[in-house]
Structure formats: C-alpha cells, structure tokens
Design a protein around this motif. Structure first.
Motif, PDB file in Angstrom:
ATOM      1  N   GLY A  47     -54.461 -94.703   8.633  1.00  0.00           N
ATOM      2  CA  GLY A  47     -55.577 -93.793   8.961  1.00  0.00           C
ATOM      3  C   GLY A  47     -55.918 -92.884   7.791  1.00  0.00           C
ATOM      4  N   ARG A  48     -56.215 -91.642   8.109  1.00  0.00           N
ATOM      5  CA  ARG A  48     -56.643 -90.701   7.070  1.00  0.00           C
ATOM      6  C   ARG A  48     -55.455 -90.058   6.357  1.00  0.00           C
ATOM      7  NH1 ARG A  48     -60.878 -87.504  10.719  1.00  0.00           N
ATOM      8  NH2 ARG A  48     -59.205 -87.927  12.193  1.00  0.00           N
ATOM      9  N   SER A  49     -54.216 -90.503   6.704  1.00  0.00           N
ATOM     10  CA  SER A  49     -53.065 -89.979   5.938  1.00  0.00           C
ATOM     11  C   SER A  49     -53.146 -90.453   4.491  1.00  0.00           C
ATOM     12  CB  SER A  49     -51.742 -90.427   6.571  1.00  0.00           C
ATOM     13  OG  SER A  49     -51.432 -91.766   6.259  1.00  0.00           O
ATOM     14  N   LEU A  50     -53.913 -91.521   4.246  1.00  0.00           N
ATOM     15  CA  LEU A  50     -54.051 -92.027   2.875  1.00  0.00           C
ATOM     16  C   LEU A  50     -54.983 -91.170   2.037  1.00  0.00           C
ATOM     17  CD1 LEU A  50     -54.317 -95.821   3.737  1.00  0.00           C
ATOM     18  CD2 LEU A  50     -52.490 -94.753   2.401  1.00  0.00           C
ATOM     19  N   THR A  51     -55.943 -90.540   2.680  1.00  0.00           N
ATOM     20  CA  THR A  51     -56.999 -89.865   1.911  1.00  0.00           C
ATOM     21  C   THR A  51     -57.057 -88.360   2.149  1.00  0.00           C
ATOM     22  OG1 THR A  51     -58.518 -90.363   3.716  1.00  0.00           O
ATOM     23  CG2 THR A  51     -58.545 -91.873   1.834  1.00  0.00           C
ATOM     24  N   TRP A  52     -56.185 -87.843   2.987  1.00  0.00           N
ATOM     25  CA  TRP A  52     -56.298 -86.425   3.342  1.00  0.00           C
ATOM     26  C   TRP A  52     -56.001 -85.530   2.139  1.00  0.00           C
ATOM     27  CZ3 TRP A  52     -51.953 -83.217   5.819  1.00  0.00           C
ATOM     28  CH2 TRP A  52     -50.703 -83.631   5.394  1.00  0.00           C
ATOM     29  N   GLY A  53     -56.329 -84.242   2.287  1.00  0.00           N
ATOM     30  CA  GLY A  53     -56.153 -83.292   1.183  1.00  0.00           C
ATOM     31  C   GLY A  53     -54.764 -82.688   1.114  1.00  0.00           C
ATOM     32  N   ARG A  54     -53.917 -82.948   2.103  1.00  0.00           N
ATOM     33  CA  ARG A  54     -52.493 -82.609   2.132  1.00  0.00           C
ATOM     34  C   ARG A  54     -52.196 -81.111   2.209  1.00  0.00           C
ATOM     35  NH1 ARG A  54     -54.494 -85.832  -1.328  1.00  0.00           N
ATOM     36  NH2 ARG A  54     -54.531 -84.094  -2.780  1.00  0.00           N
ATOM     37  N   GLN A  55     -53.207 -80.311   2.511  1.00  0.00           N
ATOM     38  CA  GLN A  55     -52.974 -78.871   2.679  1.00  0.00           C
ATOM     39  C   GLN A  55     -52.325 -78.654   4.044  1.00  0.00           C
ATOM     40  OE1 GLN A  55     -53.837 -76.092   0.476  1.00  0.00           O
ATOM     41  NE2 GLN A  55     -53.659 -77.889  -0.835  1.00  0.00           N
ATOM     42  N   VAL A  56     -51.194 -77.962   4.068  1.00  0.00           N
ATOM     43  CA  VAL A  56     -50.468 -77.794   5.337  1.00  0.00           C
ATOM     44  C   VAL A  56     -50.084 -76.334   5.564  1.00  0.00           C
ATOM     45  CG1 VAL A  56     -49.601 -80.133   5.724  1.00  0.00           C
ATOM     46  CG2 VAL A  56     -48.412 -78.687   4.109  1.00  0.00           C
ATOM     47  N   TYR A  57     -50.534 -75.793   6.669  1.00  0.00           N
ATOM     48  CA  TYR A  57     -50.269 -74.394   7.020  1.00  0.00           C
ATOM     49  C   TYR A  57     -49.880 -74.328   8.490  1.00  0.00           C
ATOM     50  CZ  TYR A  57     -52.839 -73.792   2.697  1.00  0.00           C
ATOM     51  OH  TYR A  57     -53.239 -73.887   1.386  1.00  0.00           O
ATOM     52  N   ARG A  58     -48.924 -73.454   8.782  1.00  0.00           N
ATOM     53  CA  ARG A  58     -48.538 -73.263  10.185  1.00  0.00           C
ATOM     54  C   ARG A  58     -49.564 -72.396  10.910  1.00  0.00           C
ATOM     55  NH1 ARG A  58     -42.039 -72.124  10.761  1.00  0.00           N
ATOM     56  NH2 ARG A  58     -41.308 -73.872   9.488  1.00  0.00           N
ATOM     57  N   PHE A  59     -49.797 -72.699  12.181  1.00  0.00           N
ATOM     58  CA  PHE A  59     -50.482 -71.752  13.050  1.00  0.00           C
ATOM     59  C   PHE A  59     -49.521 -70.576  13.276  1.00  0.00           C
ATOM     60  CE2 PHE A  59     -54.035 -73.948  15.679  1.00  0.00           C
ATOM     61  CZ  PHE A  59     -54.412 -74.724  14.609  1.00  0.00           C
ATOM     62  N   SER A  60     -50.074 -69.420  13.601  1.00  0.00           N
ATOM     63  CA  SER A  60     -49.242 -68.229  13.820  1.00  0.00           C
ATOM     64  C   SER A  60     -49.312 -67.801  15.287  1.00  0.00           C
ATOM     65  CB  SER A  60     -49.751 -67.088  12.943  1.00  0.00           C
ATOM     66  OG  SER A  60     -51.009 -66.659  13.437  1.00  0.00           O
ATOM     67  N   GLU A  61     -48.518 -66.802  15.623  1.00  0.00           N
ATOM     68  CA  GLU A  61     -48.567 -66.248  16.981  1.00  0.00           C
ATOM     69  C   GLU A  61     -49.978 -65.755  17.306  1.00  0.00           C
ATOM     70  OE1 GLU A  61     -46.516 -66.565  19.227  1.00  0.00           O
ATOM     71  OE2 GLU A  61     -46.497 -64.870  20.589  1.00  0.00           O
ATOM     72  N   LEU A  62     -50.622 -65.172  16.288  1.00  0.00           N
ATOM     73  CA  LEU A  62     -52.005 -64.700  16.465  1.00  0.00           C
ATOM     74  C   LEU A  62     -52.912 -65.838  16.954  1.00  0.00           C
ATOM     75  CD1 LEU A  62     -53.895 -62.220  15.646  1.00  0.00           C
ATOM     76  CD2 LEU A  62     -54.221 -63.400  13.475  1.00  0.00           C
TER      77      LEU A  62
END
Ligand code: FAD
Ligand code: SF4
Length: 563
Positions: free
Chosen positions: A115-130
């Motif tokens: 799928g798009r795991s080949l072309t994604w931008g690979r930016q990864v951030y956690r969601f927060s409690e907010l």
C-alpha cells in the motif's frame, strides 16, 4: 463461487495497518491470509527506479501532461507522484470514484502490496491526551472510548519495532516517542530554532520525528541520506510493510499472501452474529472466491474498508455491515494543509549541508492548548525545512547563455526556509462517503462517492496558520516571504480518516474501544476509518498502535469464541 481453505484470521490490505495486523496475528500463532487487491511488490527487486538518474527517464521527471490529465488526473496532485514513482500509484481512469465538482475530494491511493507504506512521508507523531479529550471538551463528534494512557505502551511497542528518529522535548501536546538519535538540523534550521526560542514563549521547533533509522535497528541498516525514498529503499532504512512487518510475519511460517485479490464483501451469519467468509474477486481472472476464517481484520485504508462494509448488505444490515448506528461512512476527516510560508534568509553563504536528509523540521501545536485563545477550535502544527536552494528555486526564471551561465547554475543559491501548516479538521456528519447507486467499477462493485467540505473552523484556522507562519519567518530574519493561500480539497493531506469511528455507544459509533465492531464481534477495523477525531499530527503511527492493541484483544477474544 470457489471455496477456499479455512484460516484463523484474514487481513484485508497489506499497507501500514494490514502489515501490522499480519505481523501481530502470526506472531501470536494464528494462520493468517492477507488479501491484497494490488499487484505483488517484492522488497528491493521491485524498486525498479530506485537508483536511476532522472536522465534515464523520458520526461526527466517532468510531468507527462497528456498522460497525467487522461489517466492520473487525481494522483498527479500527490507530491510524491511522478514519472519515477507512478508504478506505486493507482491509474484513476481504471479506478473511478465520484464527487461533486464543486466539492472535489482527492482519493490518493497506491493499490499495490505494501500500500502507501512504500510512498508515505514517514513522519510519525503520537496523539496526546489533549487530542483524545478534544471531542468531549468542545462537543464535536463523539468522545474517544480511550485516553492516552490506554495507548501509550502500544505506541512504545510499535516504535521500538519500526525505529523512530527524533528529539525528546517533554511537551504535553506532543508526547515523546522511543527515539533513535535525531537527525541534525542544517545551519539555518538551528538558527531558526534559536530565533523562535528568543522571540516567542509559546512555540518551539524540533527536528521531524520520522520512521527512518539513524542507526542499525532490528536487522535494518541506517539511512545513508540518498534522498529519493518514494521510489523504495533497498536498505530498508525507512519503515514499510516490505522492509519490516511482512518479513516478521513471514518468519513465523504462518503467513499466506494473496495479491490481485479484490475483497468485495463480507458474509454475515445471523445465527452466530459473526462474519463467516470474505468474498473476493480475482483481479486477473475475475473469478469469485470465498475465503473463510474465524476472525477478520479490515485494514484496506479508511475508504477501502468502509467501502467493503457499506457493500456488505444483508437482511440484518440493510445499510451495510456493522452499521446499526447509521454513522458508517460519515465523519470523514483530513488535515487542512497547504497554507504555507516560504522565504529566504540572507547570509551564511559560507555554510552548506551535505546529503539529502529525508526529514524536515516540526513546530508543534501552540494554539488553544490550555485555554481557548482563538475564534476557531483546536490547532495546527508546521512541518518545515531550511536548506540551500539550487537553480530550480533561483535560476529557473533567469535567462542566460554559454559557459558563464552554466557555471552560474552550478552555484548554490541562498538559504530557503519554508513552513507548511497541518490543521485539525472537525468531525462532521455532513462530510461523508457513500456508495453510488448508479455507477460501478470494473469489478461491478459500486463506486465510492464523496461529499466533503471544509467548515468555517478549518478556514479560519488556515488564516491563522498564514499569519503566524509569516510572523515566525520574519522573526527568523527571512525576506521575500511568500504566502500560499491555495485551499487543498479534502484528501489533499493524504490523511483521510473517520467513517467507521470508535466510540462507547453502539448507537453512535461503529467500533468499540478495541476497534471491534459493536455489531459483529469477529470483525476488527484498524485503519484510519476508526479515528474519532483527527488531531493535527500525522496519523499513521496511531493506526499502527491501535492495530497492535486490537490484535492483542482479538486473539484473547478468539480463545473464548468471542463470548
Ligand atoms: C505521499 C504520501 C505521504 C504520506 N506521508 C505520511 C506521513 O508522513 N505520516 C503519516 O502518518 N502518514 C502519511 N501518509 C499517509 C499514510 O500513507 C496512510 O495513512 C497509511 O498508509 C494508511 O495505512 P493503511 O494500512 O490504512 O492504508 P494503505 O497503506 O493505503 O494500505 C491499504 C491497502 O489495502 C488494499 N486494499 C484496499 N481495498 C482493498 C480491497 N477491497 N481488497 C483488498 N485489498 C484492498 C490497498 O491496495 C492497499 O495495499 C502519506 C501518504 C502518502 C501517499
Ligand atoms: S534517504 Fe534513507 S530512507 Fe530514504 S531511500 Fe535513501 S537510505 Fe532509504
């Protein structure tokens, strides 16, 4: 219809969430079948353009306008789509969908193994409690059935496997990950970070957090900054299904992958109240095949999974499987992007940067954190960049001639800086996808129709993004600042989410707190369709954590036959 072997679990889709589901299910001892509508893509061998120079391509990586207008009229709007990556994206002519011309929606897809795991931008951030509290606090959408504490260990679990480089900053609105060493700032980015700290007490800049290795990790090599990640990465330095989850699943000896397998619908048995089979159309022969299993994970991406559920109608579920709430397809979200600010920072011409760092900078959300400060709800962050420009940015408009001109073109340009806002979109019933009643695709499956519009909240937020982006660049000493006011259609951020949301109440949501369908106990949906709100950060890390968490729950439930 052919009948096929009984598996313990079927995973639909092999992208970021499907790869994770397959890895976790097989590692817990289940015999798993992945059904993937696209063609096979083998790690390394099928990265056919990876190390080619642009001179090897007919159009030197410039658009083939005639072809793009005719066959890739949607995908051409994807920044990663080009002559060099086209083979990883869908042909729009062959994969039609519908929307009102006044309200376009970009469905940007890559229906291939991985799928798009080949072309994604690979930016990864956690969601927060907010983020997990946002809906409840301002009364939009429904409340998330989980909080940050429910998922934080799963974030860690996923990050330790995929490898995330970044800098710990201890910010409540952007929880830290399990970090590999951060990538380095360029000279101008370090200057920007310092200037922001000096001029603002509410905001800061950090290096992008990305699923790219900065040291050897789980048998994968660190990144060597070659740059063209969207063409595939033979060293497996960025996370993809091919480099990471599928090899782990294959290692168990319990994985079967069937490509060219278009899942059409799921069969529901009203007596057991469970799904008993997955109906597939073979993309080559058009033959219909039924696969059976005890458990089904839908990971066909937000739109793909919801399309399958909507199409799985029966007497018990006339409006689509697991849709007793009537919200399936609704509350479609994306991030609002494109409000960008670019500029030039004079000086520092003696400095340069080396290699093609496949990562940028990040300014985390700073609006409406502890109190409501603006006319709009929620907030946005900026992804950014600062580096020496080259002839494409500085000389393209210049004319010239001969040796001097050529030599001039080879000189680096000034330091350019840019910020692109990513803003949170409110979950709204009026934004939806549904199935067409008149148009079908080449498999006879009803086409998807989108109805999506930005609300005043997102439009007001964009104004603020531009104003603050300009203020930040000015404080950093930038000149020649240009603001883009282009409003991207929905889908443009490629973060489509919602449509089968999680929630506490089966009357208003499709999935429970473990991504299990309220109505059908042996079906789990763990891609972006499960999202109850959007946050302003890139979402795929959250899909991975939710998937791993859901598998843990599902396997325990399977042991008790979902009683
Ligand atoms: C250029 C680009 C940059 C991006 N950058 C980022 C980023 O920096 N950070 C981030 O978090 N996200 C990013 N994204 C988004 C990210 O790629 C998606 O969120 C993520 O891939 C979603 O994972 P998924 O498993 O749900 O879907 P996908 O990865 O799209 O995989 C879905 C799979 O399901 C298959 N499928 C669909 N329908 C069926 C069917 N009926 N039968 C069988 N198989 C089916 C598809 O062929 C596909 O292989 C980016 C995307 C793109 C394209
Ligand atoms: S820049 Fe790094 S992650 Fe990207 S293709 Fe090159 S080695 Fe792989």
């Amino acid at each position: 219809m052919l009948n096929n072997t009984n598996y313990d679990a079927i995973v639909v889709g092999s992208g970021i969430s499907g790869g994770w589901a397959a890895k976790e299910l097989t590692e817990k001892g289940l015999n798993v079948l992945i059904l993937e509508r696209g063609r096979p893509v083998e790690h390394v061998k099928d990265y056919v353009t990876e190390h080619k120079g642009i001179w090897d391509f007919k159009y030197r990586n410039m658009p083939d306008r005639e072809l793009y207008d005719k066959e890739y009229f949607v995908q051409k709007n994807n920044h990663a789509f080009s002559e060099l990556t086209r083979h990883f994206f869908n042909n729009d002519l062959k994969n039609p969908y519908d929307y009102n011309e006044d309200k376009p929606f970009y469905w940007l897809r890559g229906d291939v193994l991985g799928g798009r795991s080949l072309t994604w931008g690979r930016q990864v951030y956690r969601f927060s409690e907010l983020d997990f509290k946002a809906n409840k606090q301002d009364n939009h959408g429904v409340d998330w059935p989980i909080r940050y504490d429910d998922i934080k260990d799963w974030y860690s679990y996923v990050e330790k496997f995929i490898g995330v480089s970044g800098q710990a900053e201890n910010l409540p609105q952007l929880p830290d990950s399990e970090f590999l060493p951060p990538m380095q700032f360029t000279k101008i980015e370090q200057d920007m970070k310092n200037s922001i700290a000096e001029h603002f007490d509410d905001r800061m800049m950090t290096i992008g957090r990305c699923a790219i290795l900065t040291k050897p990790h789980n048998g994968r090599a660190p990144c060597h900054y070659c740059g063209p990640c969207h063409r595939g990465c033979m060293t497996g330095s960025y996370f993809s299904s091919q480099s990471s989850t599928l090899p782990a699943a294959k290692k168990t000896g319990k994985l079967t992958i069937r490509s060219h397998s278009v899942v059409e619908k799921l069969d529901y048995d009203p007596l057991t109240k469970k799904v008993t089979g997955v109906q597939v159309i073979d993309a080559n022969s058009k033959e219909k095949i039924l696969f059976t299993s005890k458990l089904v994970f839908l990971c066909a991406s937000t739109v793909g999974s919801t399309q399958i559920l909507l199409h799985s109608k029966s007497e018990n579920f006339p409006n689509g499987l697991a849709n007793s709430s009537g919200v399936l397809g609704h509350y479609l979200m994306d991030h609002t992007i494109g409000m960008s600010a670019m500029g030039v920072i004079p000086g520092s011409e003696e400095d340069y940067h080396y290699g093609n760092r496949p990562n940028g900078t990040y300014i985390p959300r700073f609006k409406n954190l502890n109190k409501q400060q603006t006319s709009f709800l929620r907030g946005y962050g900026y992804q950014g960049w600062g580096g020496r420009m080259d002839w494409r940015g500085t000389h393209a408009a210049k004319s010239g001639f001969g040796k001097d001109f050529k030599e001039d073109l080879q000189q680096p340009g000034p330091w350019g800086v840019g910020l692109i806002g990513f803003g949170e979109c409110l979950p709204r019933f009026e934004n939806y996808m549904k199935l067409s009643t008149s148009k079908v695709d080449s498999y006879g499956i009803p086409q998807v129709e989108f109805n999506f519009e930005w609300s005043k909240n997102e439009l007001d937020m964009r104004e603020d993004m531009a104003k603050e982006g300009e203020a930040i660049l000015k404080a950093c000493g930038a000149i020649d600042i240009e603001l883009s006011t282009h409003i991207h259609p929905g889908g443009g951020a490629i973060h489509e989410m919602g449509t089968a949301r999680m929630g506490n109440d089966p009357k208003t949501s499709v999935l429970n707190n473990f991504n299990q369908c309220h109505d059908v106990a042996n079906v789990y949906v763990t891609d972006g369709s499960c999202m109850t709100s959007a946050s302003c950060v890139n979402p795929s890390l959250t899909y991975m954590a939710l998937t791993a968490r859901a598998v843990d729950h599902a396997v325990k439930q399977l042991a008790t036959n979902f009683s």
